[in-house]
Design a protein around this motif. Structure first.
Motif, PDB file in Angstrom:
ATOM      1  N   LYS A   1       8.120  10.262   0.597  1.00  0.00           N
ATOM      2  CA  LYS A   1       8.268   9.021   0.590  1.00  0.00           C
ATOM      3  C   LYS A   1       8.000   8.219   1.727  1.00  0.00           C
ATOM      4  O   LYS A   1       8.008   8.708   2.743  1.00  0.00           O
ATOM      5  CB  LYS A   1       9.991   8.658  -0.138  1.00  0.00           C
ATOM      6  N   ASN A   2       7.982   6.618   1.307  1.00  0.00           N
ATOM      7  CA  ASN A   2       7.791   5.791   2.444  1.00  0.00           C
ATOM      8  C   ASN A   2       8.279   4.526   2.222  1.00  0.00           C
ATOM      9  O   ASN A   2       8.171   4.047   1.242  1.00  0.00           O
ATOM     10  CB  ASN A   2       6.147   5.734   2.702  1.00  0.00           C
ATOM     11  N   GLU A   3       9.031   3.798   3.334  1.00  0.00           N
ATOM     12  CA  GLU A   3       9.250   2.780   3.308  1.00  0.00           C
ATOM     13  C   GLU A   3       8.533   1.531   3.303  1.00  0.00           C
ATOM     14  O   GLU A   3       8.103   1.688   4.846  1.00  0.00           O
ATOM     15  CB  GLU A   3      10.663   2.546   3.654  1.00  0.00           C
TER      16      GLU A   3
ATOM     17  N   GLY B   1      12.319  -8.021   0.473  1.00  0.00           N
ATOM     18  CA  GLY B   1      13.102  -6.696   0.636  1.00  0.00           C
ATOM     19  C   GLY B   1      12.354  -5.337   0.862  1.00  0.00           C
ATOM     20  O   GLY B   1      11.259  -5.633   1.348  1.00  0.00           O
ATOM     21  N   THR B   2      13.033  -4.312   0.748  1.00  0.00           N
ATOM     22  CA  THR B   2      12.570  -2.939   1.091  1.00  0.00           C
ATOM     23  C   THR B   2      12.179  -2.280  -0.224  1.00  0.00           C
ATOM     24  O   THR B   2      12.866  -2.186  -1.065  1.00  0.00           O
ATOM     25  CB  THR B   2      13.604  -2.187   1.954  1.00  0.00           C
ATOM     26  N   TYR B   3      10.752  -1.916   0.113  1.00  0.00           N
ATOM     27  CA  TYR B   3      10.355  -1.143  -1.214  1.00  0.00           C
ATOM     28  C   TYR B   3       9.993   0.282  -0.818  1.00  0.00           C
ATOM     29  O   TYR B   3       9.504   0.402   0.357  1.00  0.00           O
ATOM     30  CB  TYR B   3       8.970  -1.674  -1.644  1.00  0.00           C
ATOM     31  N   THR B   4      10.197   1.195  -1.596  1.00  0.00           N
ATOM     32  CA  THR B   4       9.928   2.793  -1.250  1.00  0.00           C
ATOM     33  C   THR B   4       9.001   3.313  -2.250  1.00  0.00           C
ATOM     34  O   THR B   4       9.165   3.185  -3.534  1.00  0.00           O
ATOM     35  CB  THR B   4      11.238   3.343  -1.619  1.00  0.00           C
ATOM     36  N   CYS B   5       7.832   3.863  -1.728  1.00  0.00           N
ATOM     37  CA  CYS B   5       6.986   4.465  -2.553  1.00  0.00           C
ATOM     38  C   CYS B   5       7.468   6.222  -2.640  1.00  0.00           C
ATOM     39  O   CYS B   5       7.403   6.689  -1.439  1.00  0.00           O
ATOM     40  CB  CYS B   5       5.664   4.147  -1.849  1.00  0.00           C
ATOM     41  N   VAL B   6       7.399   6.701  -3.576  1.00  0.00           N
ATOM     42  CA  VAL B   6       7.703   8.209  -3.609  1.00  0.00           C
ATOM     43  C   VAL B   6       6.399   8.954  -4.411  1.00  0.00           C
ATOM     44  O   VAL B   6       6.097   8.646  -5.604  1.00  0.00           O
ATOM     45  CB  VAL B   6       8.947   8.545  -4.620  1.00  0.00           C
ATOM     46  N   ALA B   7       5.877   9.776  -3.728  1.00  0.00           N
ATOM     47  CA  ALA B   7       4.909  10.743  -4.223  1.00  0.00           C
ATOM     48  C   ALA B   7       5.306  12.188  -4.520  1.00  0.00           C
ATOM     49  O   ALA B   7       5.738  12.667  -3.857  1.00  0.00           O
ATOM     50  CB  ALA B   7       3.390  10.706  -3.418  1.00  0.00           C
ATOM     51  N   ARG B   8       5.054  12.764  -5.927  1.00  0.00           N
ATOM     52  CA  ARG B   8       5.799  13.994  -6.106  1.00  0.00           C
ATOM     53  C   ARG B   8       4.484  14.964  -6.756  1.00  0.00           C
ATOM     54  O   ARG B   8       3.839  14.383  -7.469  1.00  0.00           O
ATOM     55  CB  ARG B   8       6.791  14.027  -7.202  1.00  0.00           C
ATOM     56  N   ASN B   9       4.411  16.211  -6.464  1.00  0.00           N
ATOM     57  CA  ASN B   9       3.717  17.349  -7.392  1.00  0.00           C
ATOM     58  C   ASN B   9       4.601  18.386  -7.306  1.00  0.00           C
ATOM     59  O   ASN B   9       5.720  18.349  -6.735  1.00  0.00           O
ATOM     60  CB  ASN B   9       2.285  17.331  -6.590  1.00  0.00           C
TER      61      ASN B   9
ATOM     62  N   ASP C   1       0.822  -1.198   0.011  1.00  0.00           N
ATOM     63  CA  ASP C   1       0.064  -0.163  -0.081  1.00  0.00           C
ATOM     64  C   ASP C   1       0.872   1.198  -0.039  1.00  0.00           C
ATOM     65  O   ASP C   1       2.114   1.260   0.598  1.00  0.00           O
ATOM     66  CB  ASP C   1      -0.909   0.030   1.160  1.00  0.00           C
ATOM     67  N   CYS C   2       0.519   2.366  -0.612  1.00  0.00           N
ATOM     68  CA  CYS C   2       0.813   3.720  -0.659  1.00  0.00           C
ATOM     69  C   CYS C   2      -0.117   4.634  -0.735  1.00  0.00           C
ATOM     70  O   CYS C   2      -0.414   5.170  -1.949  1.00  0.00           O
ATOM     71  CB  CYS C   2       2.081   3.829  -1.646  1.00  0.00           C
ATOM     72  N   ALA C   3      -0.790   4.756   0.360  1.00  0.00           N
ATOM     73  CA  ALA C   3      -2.221   5.645   0.234  1.00  0.00           C
ATOM     74  C   ALA C   3      -1.549   7.287   0.173  1.00  0.00           C
ATOM     75  O   ALA C   3      -0.823   7.382   1.093  1.00  0.00           O
ATOM     76  CB  ALA C   3      -3.220   5.403   1.589  1.00  0.00           C
ATOM     77  N   PHE C   4      -1.885   7.878  -0.519  1.00  0.00           N
ATOM     78  CA  PHE C   4      -1.580   9.246  -0.553  1.00  0.00           C
ATOM     79  C   PHE C   4      -2.493  10.469  -0.703  1.00  0.00           C
ATOM     80  O   PHE C   4      -3.631   9.981  -1.057  1.00  0.00           O
ATOM     81  CB  PHE C   4      -0.514   9.292  -1.778  1.00  0.00           C
ATOM     82  N   PHE C   5      -1.998  11.576  -0.476  1.00  0.00           N
ATOM     83  CA  PHE C   5      -2.967  12.780  -0.782  1.00  0.00           C
ATOM     84  C   PHE C   5      -1.989  13.943  -1.114  1.00  0.00           C
ATOM     85  O   PHE C   5      -0.806  14.214  -0.634  1.00  0.00           O
ATOM     86  CB  PHE C   5      -3.762  13.214   0.350  1.00  0.00           C
ATOM     87  N   GLY C   6      -2.504  14.788  -2.046  1.00  0.00           N
ATOM     88  CA  GLY C   6      -1.757  15.967  -2.332  1.00  0.00           C
ATOM     89  C   GLY C   6      -2.691  16.828  -3.466  1.00  0.00           C
ATOM     90  O   GLY C   6      -3.570  16.153  -4.216  1.00  0.00           O
ATOM     91  N   SER C   7      -2.245  17.932  -3.556  1.00  0.00           N
ATOM     92  CA  SER C   7      -3.161  18.854  -4.587  1.00  0.00           C
ATOM     93  C   SER C   7      -2.070  19.773  -5.205  1.00  0.00           C
ATOM     94  O   SER C   7      -1.562  20.707  -4.362  1.00  0.00           O
ATOM     95  CB  SER C   7      -4.397  19.520  -3.846  1.00  0.00           C
TER      96      SER C   7
END
Length: 1163
Positions: A506-508, A492-500, A446-452
């Motif tokens: 980011k989150n591991e 392993g370790t997975y990294t989620c990156v959110a950009r605007n 999971d990588c629940a995110f928010f941004g505007s």
């Protein structure tokens, strides 16, 4: 389900460009947002007037929204009504306290809730609040109904109108539901329909009940009395419909509801209802028939179910049909409901509201609860029918929009906000979340995110890994990373990156792949007999980091709480299995990540239960039909039934086999015998065994009849010369076929013209006819009869009257002597008439009067030989040679022997004698032995002489030359002289007649020792105990060993090794064997006459035999078939181990080396 999105082909990073209209987007509550309705009461809200009224309205927003209500379209000021309050702070839910005071009807109306904050206002549905009603039936006087048998009848119910509508059913005064059938049934409107009435329909308590579920109350109609006159029933008539009326009708139903169509017909006989759809097929999975096929129901009806439906009522006199035209209407339903929209300043977006229905619904928009036409103008929005288009929005564009879709059957209302925010990305999934997944299964990170503006999402693996590509991974629109088939290397370790444009977050998360749980030993199907023990095995293999829990289920439920069920490690055991234990047993292994199971069926079998309900039908004189009901087969099919009978009249308590039928039959046609009191019982048989017998059937006595068979085993034999004894095997009681069983015995001479003589007897199996001629053939028959009549004509058998002793002896008896022990006798047969009976054969009496060698005559015991049948010669074996015999011959019949023939005398020739009766050797001296013997007990002739053979035996058990000696027949004592001292001799002794040599007797003896030489040997033995002598002997032994090796080498090279040299080497006293225990020299032992000779010793070959073969046969020592003797009786042959053609020198080999000689040679 959220949509999945993959990047186009090629190794492009998995960057998710999310569309701005995303249903899964949730605005965090710490951010400013318009209100959202989270809970509200249903549109049609029926309340219980006995309880407080609770009208729900809950919402969320930032800042928290405030609530207001309208009732019937006007503001509802809750502060002015003391009975109305808010459920809790921050809530919009109304609580109206009518239990203390007030009435529910006062608050009946249409309610709507508004939730408002600085960003906008959301509104609820119109909530129609109505109290439930359960009114009483109106008072009415119901007249009794009287009608004739077979007429139709409708009993009306007409329940009061309630809210919600009641459930209708018919019962009697005892609250028992009235039975319904194809003839009597309740319609959808609650009326009770009779297609035709019967006398049993008469009753005074037909009562219609209405149950109002909302208030849990039941209302009762006045009882209706019905009386059916049991006169001649009405004539049969074709069907007519009681409901609906006419040939056609219409029906409307809303989409999604249950379509119920009903046709109830009357007629005599009762009509049957059928349903069809014109120009179509009834949907298979959604069509059901109720009320004995009088009601057709279609679930989840849609516009495609519109059309003409036809019901057909049919009986033996005709058929009618009714067509129902069905139209399916539809209240509005969503095609695309508007979704919340989060935009950043300057972005564009759309709200779409699409709905369908029949008729097509109207779409209208509101903003913050106000029709959009009269709402404040917003230059960023544009309305295009069911779509609002936003462009270049600003913060003031934030609002809540409502879409209303309505037609005549209902409406839909949806709230969707537009929230204009400028927020950098944030990830809502907790950091360092650990995901554990079973290998070869999908993994979702999971990588629940928010941004505007909405961020883009990118995933990486490892600390310095590159972006993940779409050839292996799938990225969902909500940011979740899917690994379709997780492998061990996916750990392993997975990294989620959110950009605007406002930032990055980011989150591991961590992924571990576990081995799947497997059942490597599954329980197996089992068939066991009742009372035995069964076990199921279930071995589980799992990841070592997971702890499985294994549990057993029976038929998908818990195991019975019974101590017979025990679970031990990997095994479930059930002891003392019963029928209730049959079922499916499942082993289920659960971990925190997966679950596996395996099942096996247990079938408990046993012998069948006994059949029951035996019944006799179709009772005839000679047959009956037996029927029965099978007992439980106990899970093993019944293969056959065994029927037994008891004859209570003749053999009470004794059961006999009657018949067998297959396991599928429950009746049997049984053949019966007359005059038997039958009882039957049945046993069932399956693969396990035979059931216990059933209870006995009723008794059935068949009528008497004449016997069907006659006695068997009829014979006629005389016990005396003047009688005929007739015997037979009588019939048993079962075969008698009636009372008064008797036997008609008939006889006459075979060769005469006499008529049959008959006599009737009872309770016997023998009859004696006296005064008959001796041994005359008779014809005999025995017929059964009883009080009803005679058995069929019996079979005629032949017998004979009694026998007498033969009158004549055989003649012309003569004897041919074959050899000394065998003779052949011949005679002439006697005339048949003189035998006076059945010829059994001829008997020879013979005896020995004396032996030819004996002077005294004495009478010996007679011997008898019988020759069967009509033979006229026979052999007499086992005669004694040289003897005088006498014999005679007699004929034999069933009565006995006839007179003897004249005696005939014959003599047997001489034979070889038996062995001498004894042989003793007495008075041994240094060079002589005295032999004494007794003559043969059976000389079998005149003895001509005795033969004595003897030979010496040396200390190595070798045999010397054989000496042959003839002794006169009148001697019984003989002295042998010139023998070697201290030497053992073997003797062979037999007698002879003119016929040849008889059997031999053997004996052994030893001449005595010279005392002087024995003393010298004793002294030398003393010398042998000295040390110097022992050393000398060792040196001599070593020299001999060297000599033997040299000789062995020469022989292998082909050199000659003369017999003389071998004899000298073996005669050398220095190589005499020594005993292992005391070192003394070995010598021949005479303590055991039959001790075997040592293997490898030199023995005479060809004409003499090793001592180990036999001790008492001349052949064993060379007097065999091949034995040869010189004219003087000396033995010819090589006695050494090696076969040589030259004659041996007897003096050298016959001298056995004694201990004295051995010692002399050492000196």
């Amino acid at each position: 389900m959220p949509k999945k999105k993959r990047l186009s082909a090629g190794r492009v990073p998995l960057i998710l460009f999310l569309c701005q209209m995303i249903s899964a987007l949730e605005v965090p509550l710490d951010l400013v947002q318009p209100p959202t309705i989270t809970h509200q009461s249903p549109k049609d809200y029926i309340i219980d007037p006995r309880e407080n009224i609770v009208i729900q309205c809950e919402a969320k927003g930032k800042p928290p929204p405030s609530f207001s209500w309208t009732r019937n379209g006007t503001h509802f000021d809750i502060d002015k009504d003391p009975l109305v309050s808010i459920l809790k702070p921050g809530s919009g839910t109304l609580v109206i306290n009518i239990m203390s005071e007030g009435k529910a009807e006062t608050y009946e109306g249409v309610y709507q809730c508004t939730a408002r904050n600085e960003r906008g206002a959301a509104i609820s549905n119109n909530i129609v609040v109505r109290p439930s009603r359960s009114p009483l039936w109106t008072k009415e006087k119901l007249e009794p109904i009287t009608l004739r048998n077979g007429q139709p009848l409708v009993l009306p119910c007409r329940p009061p109108i309630g809210l919600p509508p009641p459930i209708i059913f018919w019962m009697d005064n005892s609250f028992q539901r009235l039975p319904q059938s194809e003839r009597v049934s309740q319609g959808l409107n609650g009326d009770l329909y009779f297609s035709n009435v019967l006398p049993e329909d008469t009753r005074e308590d037909y009562i219609c009940y209405a149950r109002f579920n909302h208030t849990q109350t039941i209302q009762q109609k006045q009882p209706i009395s019905v009386k059916v006159i049991s006169a001649k029933p009405s004539k049969d008539r074709p069907p007519t419909f009681l409901t609906p009326e006419g040939n056609a009708s219409n029906k409307e139903e809303l989409r999604g509801n249950v379509l119920s169509l009903e046709c109830i017909a009357e007629g005599l006989p009762t009509p049957v209802i059928y349903w069809i759809k014109e120009d179509g097929i009834l949907p298979i999975n959604r069509t059901f028939y109720k009320n004995f096929k009088k009601t057709l129901q279609i679930l989840h009806v849609s516009e495609a179910d519109s059309g003409n439906y036809q019901c057909i009522a049919k009986n033996a006199l005709g058929a009618i049909h009714h067509t129902i035209s069905v139209t399916v209407k539809a209240a509005p339903y969503w095609i695309m409901a508007p979704q919340n929209l989060v935009l950043s300043p300057g972005e564009d977006g759309t709200l779409i509201c699409r709905a369908n229905g029949k008729p097509k619904p109207n779409i209208s928009w509101l903003t913050n609860g106000v029709p959009i036409e009269i709402a404040p103008d917003d230059p960023s929005r544009k309305i295009d029918g069911d779509t609002i288009i936003f462009s270049n929005v600003q913060e003031r564009s934030s609002a809540v929009y409502q879409c209303n879709a309505s037609n005549e059957y209902g409406y839909l209302l949806a709230n969707a906000f537009v929230n204009v925010l400028a927020e950098p990305p944030r990830i809502l999934t907790p950091p360092n979340t650990l995901y554990q997944v079973i290998a070869n299964r999908p993994a979702f990170l999971d990588c629940a995110f928010f941004g505007s503006p909405l961020p883009t999402i990118e995933w990486f693996k490892g600390a310095k890994g590159s972006a993940l590509h779409e050839d292996i991974y799938v990225l969902h629109e909500n940011g979740t990373l899917e690994i379709p088939v997780a492998q061990k290397d996916s750990t392993g370790t997975y990294t989620c990156v959110a950009r605007n444009k406002l930032g990055m977050a980011k989150n591991e998360v961590h992924l571990e792949i576990k081995d799947p749980t497997r059942i490597i030993k599954q329980p197996e199907y089992a068939v066991v007999q009742r009372g035995s023990t069964v076990s199921f095995e279930c071995k589980v293999k799992h990841d070592h980091t997971l702890i499985p829990t294994v549990m057993w289920l029976k038929d998908n439920g818990e195991l019975p709480s019974d101590e017979r069920f025990t679970i031990d490690k990997d095994q479930l055991e059930i002891a003392d299995v019963s029928d209730n234990d049959s079922g499916t047993y499942t082993c289920m292994a659960n971990t925190t990540l997966d679950s596996v199971s395996a099942s096996a069926v247990l079938s408990v079998v046993d012998v069948p239960n006994p059949p029951f309900d035996l019944e006799l039908t179709s009772q005839l004189d000679k047959s009956v039909q037996l029927s029965w009901t099978p007992g439980d087969d106990n899970n093993s099919p019944i293969t056959k039934f065994i029927i037994e009978y008891e004859d209570a009249m003749h053999e009470a308590g004794l059961w006999h086999h009657q018949a067998e039928v297959s396991g599928t039959q429950t009746t049997a046609q049984l053949k019966l015998s007359p005059y038997v009191s039958y009882s039957f019982r049945v046993m069932a048989v399956n693969s396990i065994g035979r059931s216990l017998p059933s209870e006995a059937s009723e008794q059935y006595l068949t009528k008497a009849a004449e016997p069907e068979k006659n006695p068997t085993a009829v014979e006629g034999l005389g016990s005396e010369p003047d009688n005929l004894v007739i015997t037979w095997k009588p019939l048993n009681g079962f075969e008698s076929n009636g009372p008064g069983l008797q036997y008609k015995v008939s006889w006459r001479q075979k060769d005469g013209d006499d008529e049959w003589t008959s006599v009737v007897v009872a309770n016997v199996s023998k009859y004696i006819v006296s005064g008959t001629p001796t041994f005359v053939p008779y014809l005999i028959k025995v017929q059964a009869l009883n009080d009803v009549g005679f058995a069929p004509e019996p079979t005629v058998v032949m017998g004979h009257s009694g026998e007498d002793l033969p009158m004549v002896a055989p003649g012309n008896v003569h004897v041919n002597v074959v050899n000394s022990t065998l003779a052949e006798v011949h005679w002439d047969p006697v005339p048949l008439k003189s035998i006076r009976g059945h010829l059994q054969g001829y008997r020879i009496y013979y005896w020995k009067t004396h032996s030819s060698s004996q002077r005294n005559r004495r009478h010996l015991e007679k011997k008898i030989l019988t020759f069967q049948g009509s033979k006229t010669h026979g052999m007499l074996p086992g005669l004694e040679p040289f003897s005088h015999y006498t014999l005679n011959v007699r004929v034999v019949n069933g009565k006995g022997e006839g007179p003897a023939s004249p005696d005939r005398v014959f003599n047997t020739p001489e034979g070889v004698p038996s062995a001498p009766s004894s042989l003793k050797i007495v008075n041994p001296t240094l060079d002589s032995l005295t032999l004494e013997w007794d003559p043969p007990s059976h000389p079998n002739g005149i003895l001509t002489e005795y033969t004595l053979k003897y030979q010496p035996i040396n200390s190595t058990h070798e045999l010397g030359p054989l000496v042959d000696l003839k002794i006169p027949a009148n001697k019984t004592r003989w002295i042998l002289k010139n023998l070697n001292f201290s030497t053992r001799y073997k003797f062979y002794f037999y007698a002879q007649t003119s016929a040849g040599s008889g059997s031999q007797i053997t004996e052994e003896a030893v001449t005595t020792v010279d005392e002087g030489k024995l003393a010298m040997a004793s002294r030398q033995v003393d010398i042998a105990t000295q040390g110097w002598f022992i050393g000398l002997m060792c040196a001599v032994a070593l020299l001999i060993l060297i000599l033997l090796i040299v000789c062995f080498i020469r022989r292998n090279k082909g050199g000659k090794y003369p017999v003389k040299e071998k004899e000298d080497a073996h005669a050398d006293p220095e190589i005499q064997p020594m005993k292992e225990d005391d070192g003394t020299f070995g010598e021949y032992s005479d303590t055991e006459d039959h001790k075997p000779l040592k293997k490898g010793s030199r023995t005479p070959s060809d004409r003499t035999v090793k001592k180990e073969d036999s001790d008492d046969s001349l052949v064993d020592y060379g007097e065999g078939v091949n034995g040869q003797f010189n004219e003087d009786g000396s033995f010819i042959g090589q006695y050494s181990g090696k076969k040589e053609k030259e004659p041996a020198e007897g003096n050298e080999s016959s001298e056995a080396p004694s201990p004295v000689n051995a010692m002399n040679s050492f000196v």
